[in-house]
Design a protein around this motif. Sequence first.
Motif, PDB file in Angstrom:
ATOM      1  N   PHE A  37     -27.702 -20.473 -16.110  1.00 31.20           N
ATOM      2  CA  PHE A  37     -26.569 -20.657 -14.886  1.00 31.20           C
ATOM      3  C   PHE A  37     -27.124 -20.793 -14.245  1.00 31.20           C
ATOM      4  CE2 PHE A  37     -23.810 -16.993 -17.437  1.00 31.20           C
ATOM      5  CZ  PHE A  37     -24.199 -17.009 -18.515  1.00 31.20           C
ATOM      6  N   ARG A  38     -26.112 -19.916 -12.742  1.00 32.35           N
ATOM      7  CA  ARG A  38     -26.575 -20.939 -11.469  1.00 32.35           C
ATOM      8  C   ARG A  38     -25.481 -20.358 -10.420  1.00 32.35           C
ATOM      9  NH1 ARG A  38     -23.541 -27.043 -10.968  1.00 32.35           N
ATOM     10  NH2 ARG A  38     -21.371 -26.112 -11.331  1.00 32.35           N
ATOM     11  N   GLN A  39     -26.361 -19.896  -9.590  1.00 34.89           N
ATOM     12  CA  GLN A  39     -25.728 -19.360  -8.397  1.00 34.89           C
ATOM     13  C   GLN A  39     -26.426 -19.333  -7.244  1.00 34.89           C
ATOM     14  OE1 GLN A  39     -26.748 -14.698  -8.730  1.00 34.89           O
ATOM     15  NE2 GLN A  39     -24.928 -14.583  -7.505  1.00 34.89           N
ATOM     16  N   ALA A  40     -24.709 -20.031  -6.157  1.00 36.76           N
ATOM     17  CA  ALA A  40     -25.117 -19.962  -5.470  1.00 36.76           C
ATOM     18  C   ALA A  40     -24.493 -19.200  -4.058  1.00 36.76           C
ATOM     19  CB  ALA A  40     -24.135 -21.607  -4.791  1.00 36.76           C
ATOM     20  N   PRO A  41     -25.290 -19.864  -2.352  1.00 41.36           N
ATOM     21  CA  PRO A  41     -25.277 -18.235  -1.770  1.00 41.36           C
ATOM     22  C   PRO A  41     -23.875 -18.294  -1.882  1.00 41.36           C
ATOM     23  CG  PRO A  41     -27.088 -20.207  -1.403  1.00 41.36           C
ATOM     24  CD  PRO A  41     -25.948 -20.524  -2.877  1.00 41.36           C
ATOM     25  N   GLY A  42     -23.285 -17.073  -2.018  1.00 42.24           N
ATOM     26  CA  GLY A  42     -22.146 -16.251  -1.572  1.00 42.24           C
ATOM     27  C   GLY A  42     -21.841 -16.785  -2.398  1.00 42.24           C
ATOM     28  N   LYS A  43     -21.956 -17.257  -3.547  1.00 41.94           N
ATOM     29  CA  LYS A  43     -20.678 -16.867  -4.549  1.00 41.94           C
ATOM     30  C   LYS A  43     -21.349 -16.204  -6.142  1.00 41.94           C
ATOM     31  CE  LYS A  43     -18.811 -21.084  -3.948  1.00 41.94           C
ATOM     32  NZ  LYS A  43     -19.083 -23.216  -4.674  1.00 41.94           N
ATOM     33  N   GLU A  44     -20.293 -16.258  -7.039  1.00 43.16           N
ATOM     34  CA  GLU A  44     -21.008 -15.406  -8.286  1.00 43.16           C
ATOM     35  C   GLU A  44     -21.927 -16.113  -9.051  1.00 43.16           C
ATOM     36  OE1 GLU A  44     -16.843 -12.268  -9.174  1.00 43.16           O
ATOM     37  OE2 GLU A  44     -18.046 -13.824 -10.927  1.00 43.16           O
ATOM     38  N   ARG A  45     -22.929 -15.938  -9.603  1.00 46.79           N
ATOM     39  CA  ARG A  45     -23.516 -16.030 -11.272  1.00 46.79           C
ATOM     40  C   ARG A  45     -22.939 -17.134 -12.136  1.00 46.79           C
ATOM     41  NH1 ARG A  45     -29.147 -14.089 -12.743  1.00 46.79           N
ATOM     42  NH2 ARG A  45     -29.042 -13.895 -10.299  1.00 46.79           N
ATOM     43  N   GLU A  46     -22.817 -18.454 -12.407  1.00 45.09           N
ATOM     44  CA  GLU A  46     -21.468 -19.297 -13.444  1.00 45.09           C
ATOM     45  C   GLU A  46     -22.553 -19.606 -14.744  1.00 45.09           C
ATOM     46  OE1 GLU A  46     -19.309 -22.075 -12.076  1.00 45.09           O
ATOM     47  OE2 GLU A  46     -21.158 -23.652 -11.256  1.00 45.09           O
ATOM     48  N   GLY A  47     -21.843 -19.181 -15.630  1.00 39.21           N
ATOM     49  CA  GLY A  47     -22.703 -19.999 -16.857  1.00 39.21           C
ATOM     50  C   GLY A  47     -22.408 -21.663 -16.713  1.00 39.21           C
ATOM     51  N   VAL A  48     -23.061 -22.355 -17.133  1.00 37.70           N
ATOM     52  CA  VAL A  48     -23.983 -23.784 -16.521  1.00 37.70           C
ATOM     53  C   VAL A  48     -23.612 -23.984 -18.342  1.00 37.70           C
ATOM     54  CG1 VAL A  48     -25.298 -25.721 -16.349  1.00 37.70           C
ATOM     55  CG2 VAL A  48     -24.644 -23.831 -14.717  1.00 37.70           C
ATOM     56  N   ALA A  49     -24.851 -23.929 -19.586  1.00 41.48           N
ATOM     57  CA  ALA A  49     -23.980 -24.453 -20.094  1.00 41.48           C
ATOM     58  C   ALA A  49     -24.902 -23.849 -21.528  1.00 41.48           C
ATOM     59  CB  ALA A  49     -25.428 -25.326 -20.554  1.00 41.48           C
ATOM     60  N   ALA A  50     -24.588 -23.472 -22.632  1.00 40.93           N
ATOM     61  CA  ALA A  50     -25.451 -22.696 -23.495  1.00 40.93           C
ATOM     62  C   ALA A  50     -25.775 -23.509 -25.115  1.00 40.93           C
ATOM     63  CB  ALA A  50     -25.049 -21.105 -24.386  1.00 40.93           C
ATOM     64  N   ILE A  51     -26.578 -22.624 -25.459  1.00 43.55           N
ATOM     65  CA  ILE A  51     -26.928 -23.196 -27.023  1.00 43.55           C
ATOM     66  C   ILE A  51     -27.255 -22.642 -27.850  1.00 43.55           C
ATOM     67  CG2 ILE A  51     -29.556 -24.184 -26.465  1.00 43.55           C
ATOM     68  CD1 ILE A  51     -29.006 -26.548 -27.797  1.00 43.55           C
ATOM     69  N   TYR A  52     -27.259 -23.064 -29.668  1.00 42.11           N
ATOM     70  CA  TYR A  52     -27.245 -21.511 -30.169  1.00 42.11           C
ATOM     71  C   TYR A  52     -29.064 -22.279 -31.180  1.00 42.11           C
ATOM     72  CZ  TYR A  52     -27.632 -19.045 -33.863  1.00 42.11           C
ATOM     73  OH  TYR A  52     -28.364 -17.809 -34.774  1.00 42.11           O
ATOM     74  N   PRO A  53     -29.950 -22.224 -30.360  1.00 41.89           N
ATOM     75  CA  PRO A  53     -30.904 -23.202 -31.273  1.00 41.89           C
ATOM     76  C   PRO A  53     -31.094 -23.667 -32.444  1.00 41.89           C
ATOM     77  CG  PRO A  53     -31.868 -21.375 -29.510  1.00 41.89           C
ATOM     78  CD  PRO A  53     -30.558 -21.238 -29.570  1.00 41.89           C
ATOM     79  N   LEU A  54     -30.723 -22.295 -33.455  1.00 41.74           N
ATOM     80  CA  LEU A  54     -31.279 -22.463 -34.656  1.00 41.74           C
ATOM     81  C   LEU A  54     -29.682 -23.627 -35.209  1.00 41.74           C
ATOM     82  CD1 LEU A  54     -32.259 -21.418 -37.474  1.00 41.74           C
ATOM     83  CD2 LEU A  54     -30.549 -20.212 -37.527  1.00 41.74           C
ATOM     84  N   LEU A  55     -28.948 -23.885 -35.045  1.00 40.69           N
ATOM     85  CA  LEU A  55     -27.822 -25.046 -35.208  1.00 40.69           C
ATOM     86  C   LEU A  55     -27.541 -25.670 -34.185  1.00 40.69           C
ATOM     87  CD1 LEU A  55     -25.037 -22.123 -36.697  1.00 40.69           C
ATOM     88  CD2 LEU A  55     -27.132 -23.555 -37.978  1.00 40.69           C
ATOM     89  N   GLY A  56     -27.948 -25.930 -33.080  1.00 38.83           N
ATOM     90  CA  GLY A  56     -27.934 -26.385 -31.868  1.00 38.83           C
ATOM     91  C   GLY A  56     -27.077 -27.262 -31.530  1.00 38.83           C
ATOM     92  N   THR A  57     -25.896 -26.016 -31.557  1.00 36.85           N
ATOM     93  CA  THR A  57     -24.062 -25.858 -31.442  1.00 36.85           C
ATOM     94  C   THR A  57     -25.299 -25.606 -29.827  1.00 36.85           C
ATOM     95  OG1 THR A  57     -23.795 -24.537 -32.875  1.00 36.85           O
ATOM     96  CG2 THR A  57     -21.578 -24.708 -31.477  1.00 36.85           C
ATOM     97  N   THR A  58     -24.208 -26.573 -28.776  1.00 35.33           N
ATOM     98  CA  THR A  58     -23.819 -26.922 -27.435  1.00 35.33           C
ATOM     99  C   THR A  58     -22.467 -25.865 -26.334  1.00 35.33           C
ATOM    100  OG1 THR A  58     -23.367 -28.842 -26.969  1.00 35.33           O
ATOM    101  CG2 THR A  58     -26.234 -27.909 -27.236  1.00 35.33           C
ATOM    102  N   TYR A  59     -22.469 -25.988 -25.678  1.00 34.52           N
ATOM    103  CA  TYR A  59     -21.049 -25.312 -24.480  1.00 34.52           C
ATOM    104  C   TYR A  59     -21.656 -25.568 -23.381  1.00 34.52           C
ATOM    105  CZ  TYR A  59     -20.302 -22.640 -29.024  1.00 34.52           C
ATOM    106  OH  TYR A  59     -20.203 -22.317 -30.353  1.00 34.52           O
TER     107      TYR A  59
END
Length: 129
Positions: A37-59
């Motif tokens: 996740f990332r959060q810039a000043p004055g902004k909400e925290r947003e998801g950048v990327a995710a992974i399920y390590p067992l399968l390697g599925t990415t988002y």
Amino acid sequence: QVQLVESGGGSVQAGGSLRLSCAASASMYSTYCMGWFRQAPGKEREGVAAIYPLLGTTYYVDSVKGRFTISTDNAKRTLYLQMNGLKPEDSAVYYCAAKRPGYYCYSGSWSDKGDFGSWGQGTQVTVSS
């Protein structure tokens, strides 16, 4: 509770690259949905990327597709975020996070902050134009 420690942030010029790392303490690391996740000043925290390590599925969030790559070394229990083609708007504090057990990575929920029960301390990424 999973202990997460990020490293690798810094300052780069636009177009440059950085690689973030996140060391996790979980013994069943590969079964956790892991995210950045990332959060810039004055902004909400947003998801950048995710992974399920067992399968390697990415988002990925649309704004980083084609530029960022999330990956994992399950043996080392380490999560990575390779960031290429960085832009000034990528500047933020970046956080590594792990979902609570039983909360899996799905296309419709991979960035739901409420599902993540463990967070790292954050690492600053600054991109100058």
